[in-house]
Design a protein around this motif. Structure first.
Motif, PDB file in Angstrom:
ATOM      1  N   THR A 142      16.131  31.066  47.670  1.00 27.36           N
ATOM      2  CA  THR A 142      15.888  31.040  48.738  1.00 27.36           C
ATOM      3  C   THR A 142      15.066  30.099  49.512  1.00 27.36           C
ATOM      4  O   THR A 142      14.457  30.426  50.617  1.00 27.36           O
ATOM      5  CB  THR A 142      15.805  32.320  49.845  1.00 27.36           C
ATOM      6  N   VAL A 143      13.513  29.908  48.504  1.00 33.92           N
ATOM      7  CA  VAL A 143      12.795  29.129  48.819  1.00 33.92           C
ATOM      8  C   VAL A 143      12.722  27.669  48.985  1.00 33.92           C
ATOM      9  O   VAL A 143      13.935  26.661  48.567  1.00 33.92           O
ATOM     10  CB  VAL A 143      12.064  29.260  47.842  1.00 33.92           C
ATOM     11  N   ALA A 144      12.332  27.042  49.756  1.00 40.15           N
ATOM     12  CA  ALA A 144      12.812  25.709  50.181  1.00 40.15           C
ATOM     13  C   ALA A 144      11.719  25.304  50.384  1.00 40.15           C
ATOM     14  O   ALA A 144       9.999  25.032  50.707  1.00 40.15           O
ATOM     15  CB  ALA A 144      12.619  25.495  51.764  1.00 40.15           C
ATOM     16  N   PRO A 145      11.890  23.761  49.662  1.00 37.95           N
ATOM     17  CA  PRO A 145      10.005  22.853  49.368  1.00 37.95           C
ATOM     18  C   PRO A 145       8.958  23.220  50.397  1.00 37.95           C
ATOM     19  O   PRO A 145       9.474  22.587  51.435  1.00 37.95           O
ATOM     20  CB  PRO A 145      10.475  21.751  48.702  1.00 37.95           C
ATOM     21  N   LEU A 153       4.443  26.124  29.711  1.00 39.02           N
ATOM     22  CA  LEU A 153       4.205  24.528  29.580  1.00 39.02           C
ATOM     23  C   LEU A 153       5.120  23.683  30.339  1.00 39.02           C
ATOM     24  O   LEU A 153       4.902  23.495  30.570  1.00 39.02           O
ATOM     25  CB  LEU A 153       3.283  24.214  28.395  1.00 39.02           C
ATOM     26  N   PRO A 154       6.063  24.060  29.565  1.00 34.83           N
ATOM     27  CA  PRO A 154       8.186  23.007  29.470  1.00 34.83           C
ATOM     28  C   PRO A 154       7.838  23.190  31.102  1.00 34.83           C
ATOM     29  O   PRO A 154       8.282  22.503  31.784  1.00 34.83           O
ATOM     30  CB  PRO A 154       8.897  23.700  28.806  1.00 34.83           C
ATOM     31  N   LEU A 155       8.034  24.159  31.816  1.00 40.35           N
ATOM     32  CA  LEU A 155       8.096  24.224  33.210  1.00 40.35           C
ATOM     33  C   LEU A 155       6.963  23.234  34.123  1.00 40.35           C
ATOM     34  O   LEU A 155       7.471  22.824  34.750  1.00 40.35           O
ATOM     35  CB  LEU A 155       7.859  25.454  33.656  1.00 40.35           C
ATOM     36  N   LEU A 156       5.815  23.569  33.562  1.00 37.66           N
ATOM     37  CA  LEU A 156       5.102  22.484  34.305  1.00 37.66           C
ATOM     38  C   LEU A 156       5.047  21.151  34.065  1.00 37.66           C
ATOM     39  O   LEU A 156       5.319  20.365  34.638  1.00 37.66           O
ATOM     40  CB  LEU A 156       2.967  23.294  32.822  1.00 37.66           C
ATOM     41  N   LEU A 157       5.751  20.846  32.630  1.00 40.92           N
ATOM     42  CA  LEU A 157       6.079  19.280  31.968  1.00 40.92           C
ATOM     43  C   LEU A 157       6.728  18.450  33.077  1.00 40.92           C
ATOM     44  O   LEU A 157       6.935  17.882  33.354  1.00 40.92           O
ATOM     45  CB  LEU A 157       5.870  19.069  30.604  1.00 40.92           C
ATOM     46  N   LEU A 158       7.605  19.635  33.267  1.00 42.74           N
ATOM     47  CA  LEU A 158       9.016  19.541  34.006  1.00 42.74           C
ATOM     48  C   LEU A 158       8.762  19.390  35.425  1.00 42.74           C
ATOM     49  O   LEU A 158       9.851  18.436  35.953  1.00 42.74           O
ATOM     50  CB  LEU A 158      10.230  20.189  33.622  1.00 42.74           C
ATOM     51  N   ALA A 159       7.654  20.056  35.887  1.00 44.26           N
ATOM     52  CA  ALA A 159       7.662  20.253  37.524  1.00 44.26           C
ATOM     53  C   ALA A 159       7.804  18.746  38.323  1.00 44.26           C
ATOM     54  O   ALA A 159       8.336  18.808  39.257  1.00 44.26           O
ATOM     55  CB  ALA A 159       6.680  20.888  37.729  1.00 44.26           C
ATOM     56  N   PRO A 160       6.647  17.899  37.642  1.00 48.81           N
ATOM     57  CA  PRO A 160       6.690  16.500  38.340  1.00 48.81           C
ATOM     58  C   PRO A 160       8.062  15.498  38.774  1.00 48.81           C
ATOM     59  O   PRO A 160       8.063  15.038  39.472  1.00 48.81           O
ATOM     60  CB  PRO A 160       5.732  15.907  37.913  1.00 48.81           C
ATOM     61  N   VAL A 161       8.909  15.680  38.507  1.00 48.34           N
ATOM     62  CA  VAL A 161      10.082  15.445  38.276  1.00 48.34           C
ATOM     63  C   VAL A 161      11.320  16.358  38.374  1.00 48.34           C
ATOM     64  O   VAL A 161      12.497  15.413  39.137  1.00 48.34           O
ATOM     65  CB  VAL A 161      10.869  14.981  36.524  1.00 48.34           C
ATOM     66  N   LEU A 162      11.661  17.765  38.749  1.00 46.15           N
ATOM     67  CA  LEU A 162      12.644  18.309  39.230  1.00 46.15           C
ATOM     68  C   LEU A 162      12.193  19.192  40.538  1.00 46.15           C
ATOM     69  O   LEU A 162      13.192  19.510  41.312  1.00 46.15           O
ATOM     70  CB  LEU A 162      13.111  19.342  37.446  1.00 46.15           C
ATOM     71  N   ALA A 163      11.060  18.619  40.665  1.00 47.60           N
ATOM     72  CA  ALA A 163      10.234  19.830  41.499  1.00 47.60           C
ATOM     73  C   ALA A 163      10.853  19.112  43.051  1.00 47.60           C
ATOM     74  O   ALA A 163       9.219  19.117  43.825  1.00 47.60           O
ATOM     75  CB  ALA A 163       9.582  20.449  41.356  1.00 47.60           C
ATOM     76  N   MET A 164      11.474  17.880  43.322  1.00 51.36           N
ATOM     77  CA  MET A 164      11.469  16.989  44.453  1.00 51.36           C
ATOM     78  C   MET A 164      12.528  18.218  45.299  1.00 51.36           C
ATOM     79  O   MET A 164      13.244  18.389  44.830  1.00 51.36           O
ATOM     80  CB  MET A 164      12.167  15.539  43.349  1.00 51.36           C
ATOM     81  N   HIS A 165      12.659  17.391  46.663  1.00 49.88           N
ATOM     82  CA  HIS A 165      13.796  17.873  47.509  1.00 49.88           C
ATOM     83  C   HIS A 165      15.000  17.922  46.707  1.00 49.88           C
ATOM     84  O   HIS A 165      16.158  18.321  46.978  1.00 49.88           O
ATOM     85  CB  HIS A 165      13.853  17.024  48.358  1.00 49.88           C
TER      86      HIS A 165
END
Length: 666
Positions: A179-182, A79-91
């Protein structure tokens, strides 16, 4: 998302399978690794405990519900990762997101693995998956780590190596993620997030009822240990931590009862037990009892309580145990001997709570550790202090353990003696000096108090009969091999008691002192019933001064000792204790006892037992003390509902008195 490289082919192929999840791929990996790992651990534990698992006949349900619990726990970790994803998983923040999510998953899997690896040793010791005890022991590294090293070295080293391997494997497994790109746009990330968040919340709640899933939901059998196998250890510990924050109202898990109704049931129970002592309480102290000593003395006696660590009936031959307490067997012919005395719980602080304060057990921690009981909470020391007694606690280890020193000094004790006060002890182990040193110090202190002409109450708490069972050589003929077993440690403690009594009997203080030997609880309380009553059975002995020989046959509880002792000592007192004064009871009364076992609460009247369970109907049973066997009743007895009311009132009483700070002296 990325093309696998040959030198990382297996791990890279795994990440390729997760690539449709985009930024949420690490959460997917958490489930992909966690579910099989937790299921395999559960299967291994079930096979290890197969006799008890097979006896329930529900092993397929255990596996199915186990997966449900694992999904709850993995969803909580994700859940913590899920909640943070929209904010931190940007380019712009993708690199930080990769590192954060990688190590979150590594640490989450390591935590799951660590607690599963620790489970067999914990189950072997406490007959349960890791629970609140696991958390509480972490507060005392100075005592616990030596105990682990001396008594569980193989488990400790093996567990550390296994957990280290899991961390190493997860670090290697997650390396390709760096090594994964967005691959997802911001729009796709935000559009999928509400759906995934809702899915996670539904998985965590795991129920469409008005209450979310909790451990009680998975209590499918009468065997409490088997029920814990359905859980995973991380969820078990997490719920224990959560429950510790809500302990003031812990007894409400069994139902609610109005305060006036609680008091009415307490009065009804007193009448049932032919207790004629007047209840003179008011709103300030509802259970205040005016107790006049049934034995009149010109000068009240001194009191010494020797609280024996883990000395259950299992170690006393005349109570159906192994023959390792010959000194107690001799002493029982000289005073009051309890044939059916029962502990209120399974921890030392619960035994202290019952014996020293007379407070009834609840599902919460013992009041020794609870914040609202750290001042102005009624104890024997406070009661006797009003009569001019000085009270001392003598222990062989560090007295701050389990908050003992803090509780005692705040509630009537004037002195604490612990391991720092022993010069040149004959033996020192993980839990402090030996019981031999402890009782030598007790004798020394009693001589000093007698010489000063002081009336005194002395609480002595032994520790040699505690894992890893360390004691000096050459004192006893070992009962079995190897040396470091519970039977040998109990036999040594019994030897030390015998040596102490010889010295006391020839001392001037003997004729002025009542001695009590009683266990805090039995060792490794476990069983395949809702409450293993046979493992709550403990020895109790009152002797010294002019105490006559008597075999007490009634069912009694640890909370009955303090009121009884006041009468034997010749002390009049007004106190809030609800325990019985057994000097006033006819031998023919069936009696009653109460026992808290994990989240189950047993109320026993004679051989009739009612067991309260959270979220479930009360269970009725019959207990045969001769066979030490509990038989579940097909249907409640005629007075079953009344017994349920008495049980609920008494478990609610403790929570109410604690919460409102009403357990005190005038």
């Amino acid at each position: 998302m990325f093309e696998p490289r040959n030198h990382q082919a297996p791990a890279a192929r795994l990440w390729s399978l997760l690539s449709p999840l985009g930024a949420y791929a690490p959460i997917g990996l958490l489930f992909l690794v966690g579910l099989p790992m937790l299921s395999l651990s559960r299967i291994a534990l079930m096979l290890w405990q197969w006799d008890r698992v097979a006896a329930t006949g529900i092993w397929p349900d255990m596996l199915l519900h186990g997966v449900r619990v694992d999904i709850i726990q993995l969803s909580l970790l994700g859940l913590p990762l899920l909640l943070l994803a929209p904010v931190l998983a940007m380019h712009r923040t993708w690199r930080f997101w990769r590192v954060l999510s990688r190590y979150w998953v590594v640490l989450s899997v390591a935590l799951l693995a660590l607690l599963e690896i620790a489970s067999p040793a914990f189950i072997n010791e406490y007959d349960s998956r890791p629970n609140r005890l696991f958390v509480e022991y972490l507060k005392y590294p100075a005592e616990v780590f030596p105990m682990l090293w001396n008594g569980f070295r193989l488990h400790l080293v093996g567990g550390t190596l296994a957990t280290t391997f899991v961390v190493w494997a997860m670090v290697r497994l997650t390396r390709p993620w760096l090594t994964v790109a967005p691959s997802w746009s911001r729009l796709k990330l935000w559009l999928t997030w509400p759906l995934l968040a809702l899915l996670a919340l539904v998985a965590i709640r795991s129920s469409f009822d008005h209450r979310p899933a909790n451990p009680a939901l998975f209590a499918l059998t009468n065997d409490a240990m088997v029920n814990t196998l359905i859980l995973n250890s991380t969820w078990s510990v997490a719920h224990a931590i959560y429950g510790m924050k809500h302990e003031a109202r812990s007894s409400e898990i069994y139902g609610s009862m109005k305060e006036n109704d609680i008091l009415q049931q307490v009065l009804a129970t007193r009448q049932l037990l032919q207790d004629a002592r007047p209840l003179v309480g008011d709103r300030e102290i509802p259970t205040l009892t005016d107790q006049k000593a049934s034995i009149r003395r010109e000068r009240p006696l001194n009191l010494v309580i020797i609280l024996e660590e883990s000395l259950g009936a299992t170690f006393v031959e005349s109570l159906g145990g192994v023959p390792v307490t010959p000194e107690i067997e001799k002493l029982k012919e000289e005073g009051w001997w309890f044939e059916q005395l029962y502990a209120t719980g399974t921890r030392s602080v619960r035994g202290i709570e019952a014996v020293v304060t007379g407070f009834p057990p609840t599902p919460a921690q013992s009041v020794v550790k609870l914040s609202l009981a750290q001042n102005n909470f009624s104890t024997l020391a406070q009661i006797l202090g009003k009569q001019g007694y000085e009270s001392e606690f003598i222990y062989g280890g560090e007295s701050h353990f389990d908050n003992m020193r803090g509780f005692f000094m705040a509630n009537g004790f004037s002195r604490v003696t612990d391991q720092n006060d022993y010069e040149s002890p004959v033996f020192k182990g993980s839990w402090g000096v030996s019981d031999e040193d402890l009782l030598n110090k007790t004798h020394e202190r009693l001589l000093a108090k007698h010489a000063e002409g002081k009336r005194s109450f002395t609480l002595v708490f032994t520790s040699s009969n505690h894992t890893p069972f360390e004691f000096p050589d050459g004192r006893i003929e070992l009962y079995e091999q190897p040396k470091g077993t519970d039977n040998n440690a109990v036999k040594y403690t019994d030897y030390a008691l015998g040596q102490f009594v010889k010295k006391a009997r020839s001392s001037d203080y003997w004729k002025d002192t009542v001695f009590v030997v009683v266990a805090d609880h039995d060792i490794r309380v476990r069983g395949d019933s809702l409450v293993p009553i046979e493992r709550f059975h403990i020895p109790g002995l009152i002797f010294g001064a002019d105490i006559p020989q008597r075999k007490v046959k009634t069912v009694a509880s640890q909370i009955d000792l303090a009121p009884t002792l006041l009468s034997l000592m010749g002390v009049d007192a007004k106190h809030p204790m609800i325990g019985r004064d057994l000097t006033r009871e006819p031998d023919s009364l069936p009696g009653r006892a109460m026992m808290q076992y994990e989240q189950n609460y047993a109320w026993m009247e004679g051989q009739k037992v009612v067991i309260l369970r959270p979220g479930k109907e009360a269970s009725h049973a019959d207990y045969d003390p001769a066979r030490k066997h509990l038989t579940t009743a097909a249907q409640p007895p005629e007075n079953g509902k009344a017994m349920e009311e008495r049980a609920l009132a008494h478990v609610q009483l403790g929570a109410w008195l604690y919460r409102s700070q009403l357990y005190r002296l005038p």
